[in-house]
Design an enzyme around this catalytic site. Structure first.
Site, PDB file in Angstrom:
ATOM      1  N   GLY A 168       0.802  -1.240   0.000  1.00 25.83           N
ATOM      2  CA  GLY A 168       0.000   0.000   0.000  1.00 25.83           C
ATOM      3  C   GLY A 168       0.821   1.269   0.000  1.00 25.83           C
ATOM      4  O   GLY A 168       1.504   1.581  -0.977  1.00 25.83           O
ATOM      5  N   GLY A 213     -13.186  -4.994   6.660  1.00 29.50           N
ATOM      6  CA  GLY A 213     -12.891  -4.633   5.269  1.00 29.50           C
ATOM      7  C   GLY A 213     -11.430  -4.746   4.894  1.00 29.50           C
ATOM      8  O   GLY A 213     -10.981  -4.184   3.906  1.00 29.50           O
ATOM      9  N   ASP A 268      -1.714 -13.611  -1.774  1.00 29.75           N
ATOM     10  CA  ASP A 268      -1.541 -12.157  -1.858  1.00 29.75           C
ATOM     11  C   ASP A 268      -0.084 -11.786  -1.524  1.00 29.75           C
ATOM     12  O   ASP A 268       0.555 -11.013  -2.236  1.00 29.75           O
ATOM     13  CB  ASP A 268      -2.526 -11.495  -0.878  1.00 29.75           C
ATOM     14  N   LYS A 280       3.103 -10.187  -3.868  1.00 29.69           N
ATOM     15  CA  LYS A 280       3.906  -9.016  -3.479  1.00 29.69           C
ATOM     16  C   LYS A 280       5.391  -9.387  -3.392  1.00 29.69           C
ATOM     17  O   LYS A 280       6.256  -8.618  -3.814  1.00 29.69           O
ATOM     18  CB  LYS A 280       3.390  -8.461  -2.151  1.00 29.69           C
TER      19      LYS A 280
HETATM   20  N1  HSE Z   1      -5.850  -7.834   1.459  1.00 26.08           N
HETATM   21  C1  HSE Z   1      -4.606  -7.095   1.446  1.00 26.08           C
HETATM   22  C2  HSE Z   1      -4.045  -7.107   2.863  1.00 26.08           C
HETATM   23  C3  HSE Z   1      -4.852  -5.696   0.953  1.00 26.08           C
HETATM   24  O1  HSE Z   1      -4.730  -7.558   3.789  1.00 26.08           O
HETATM   25  O2  HSE Z   1      -2.913  -6.687   3.051  1.00 26.08           O
HETATM   26  C4  HSE Z   1      -3.659  -5.003   0.375  1.00 26.08           C
HETATM   27  O3  HSE Z   1      -3.064  -5.662  -0.680  1.00 26.08           O
END
Ligand code: HSE
Length: 436
Positions: free
Chosen positions: A134, A187, A201, A205
């Site tokens: 982010g 969320g 995820d 990254k």
């Molecule tokens: N779902 C991801 C997290 C959002 O929890 O880090 C950002 O990539």
């Protein structure tokens, strides 16, 4: 400011899209001063409006491909997510001569090599700072701020949902399922939360981080990926007793024989800063030969933290638009014809200490059998604890080993698991000391 504005087309007006519109509008004057030209949102492609941002006066298309075809647009910002339509949109925009900014980690990790090849052909740039952690500018830190270093390793908490769950399990003794429910309600989680908890995820990254750190092509399929869904409160508590916290890490290491790329639950010493990164926050440690260990910390998701990274890429491209394409920062930080061919290592060749938990029958000779097998496989024990008998049958034995090659540990654990006296599946979690 008399210079011609840079025209931006934003595709996707969800949480990050709305955040990007708001940041670009709110800080327009300051951003123009930094770029040397105004940044103007000239076209938005979105299936519906978003009440969280004001887009009055901006051209809007419901057909998102209209933005890729708009001759006015200099930079197309892809914020729709997914890999199918997003890939098509980005390739089309590139073929139309547009520079790309994207927050889409799956798109870059899985299709980045193809996208960069097309962009190279067309002489345009692709920027994707927002795709990793982010608001933390980790890609710019690796590709620019630390560009003088040989990067030895990177280790990061790069999924906020997973870190939130582990923090809740440790601090409040909550179960995995209960903490996940709350993370979803707040969320934080991806649309499909298995991407968060099974490490996909984070693997996306890590793929991107590793390419920029080590100069290797994007190799998502080579990342060893293990999630946190099997962790129990018992292991979280036992780790604490040994002086460690369990964190879900993405780890990349440059070793003599190849690159380690792995995402898995990891015991880290409580004294290391990374162990204190709690809740939904992200952090990435980088060890460079010149700079030593560094740590980058911040919000890994959310509308404006992610928009901060998207807008920074737009600013960078805005500045670069006046410079010669060949002279700009390369897509993966290393020049396309100077990428490393070092292989990504098999997990068999990864070397690290382990935490091991076994449930065994409480009778003479059991421990002797286990330590014999470990010693025959050259595995040395650093610490051991036998817990109180819980049900009169199974006795939990907790162990920390010295560093061991993963293939050797697997062989020893298979032999131990075959003992009649060993009950249940053996739990093993890798340890990283994170010292320079
Ligand atoms: N779902 C991801 C997290 C959002 O929890 O880090 C950002 O990539």
């Amino acid at each position: 400011m008399s210079r011609k504005p840079v025209k931006v087309g934003i595709v996707g007006l969800g949480t990050v899209g709305a955040g990007t519109v708001n940041v670009l509008k709110r800080n327009a004057a300051e951003i123009a001063s930094r770029v040397g030209r105004p940044i103007e949102i000239s076209h938005i492609g979105a299936r519906r409006d978003n009440p969280n941002c004001d887009i009055e006066g901006i051209k809007v298309s419901r057909d998102i491909f209209a933005v890729a075809a708009d001759p006015e647009v200099d930079i197309l910002v892809e914020l729709i997510g997914g890999t199918t339509v997003a890939r098509e949109l980005v390739l089309q925009a590139i073929r139309n001569g547009k520079h790309i900014v994207t927050a889409n980690k799956a798109l870059i990790a899985e299709h980045g090599n193809e996208i960069f090849a097309e962009a190279h052909k067309q002489g345009v740039d692709v920027a994707f700072e927002a795709s990793v952690a982010g608001g933390i500018p980790i890609l710019k830190a690796l590709g620019e701020g630390l560009a003088a270093n040989h990067i030895k390793w990177v280790a990061g908490i790069i999924n906020g949902t997973g870190n939130y769950i582990l923090t809740e399990m440790r601090d409040k003794g909550r179960s995995f399922a209960d903490a996940l429910d709350e993370a979803q309600a707040l969320g934080y989680a991806e649309a499909d939360p298995t991407f968060d908890v099974e490490g996909i995820d984070a693997a996306h990254k890590l793929t991107i981080i590793a390419s920029i750190a080590f100069g290797i092509p994007l190799q998502f399929s080579r990342v060893y990926t293990e999630g946190i869904s099997k962790l129990t409160a018992e292991d979280v508590e036992a780790a604490e007793q040994f002086g460690f916290s369990i964190k879900h890490l993405g780890i990349g290491k440059d070793t003599e024989h190849g690159i380690e790329l792995r995402v898995h639950p990891t015991l880290v010493p409580k004294s290391v800063l990374l162990a204190s990164v709690n809740g939904v926050m992200n952090a990435v440690m980088v060890d460079g030969d010149a700079v030593g260990p560094t740590m980058f910390y911040g919000a890994g998701a959310g509308a404006e933290p992610t928009a901060s990274a998207v807008a920074a890429d737009i600013i960078e491209l805005g500045r670069a638009l006046t410079a010669d394409h060949e002279e700009r920062v390369p897509y993966l930080g290393f020049h396309v014809d100077a990428m490393s061919t070092k292989p990504v290592l098999s997990m068999d060749d990864v070397v690290c200490p382990f935490y091991i938990r076994l449930h065994v029958q409480d009778k003479a000779g059991v421990l002797a059998d286990i330590t014999r097998i470990l010693s025959e496989n050259s595995i040395s024990i650093e610490a051991m604890q036998q817990k109180d008998v819980d049900d009169g049958q199974a006795v939990p034995i907790l162990m920390m080993t010295h560093a061991v090659r993963e293939a050797d540990l697997n062989k020893a654990l298979a032999e131990i698991a075959a003992l009649d006296t060993v009950l249940d599946e053996i739990v093993r979690i890798r340890v990283e000391l994170l010292t320079a």
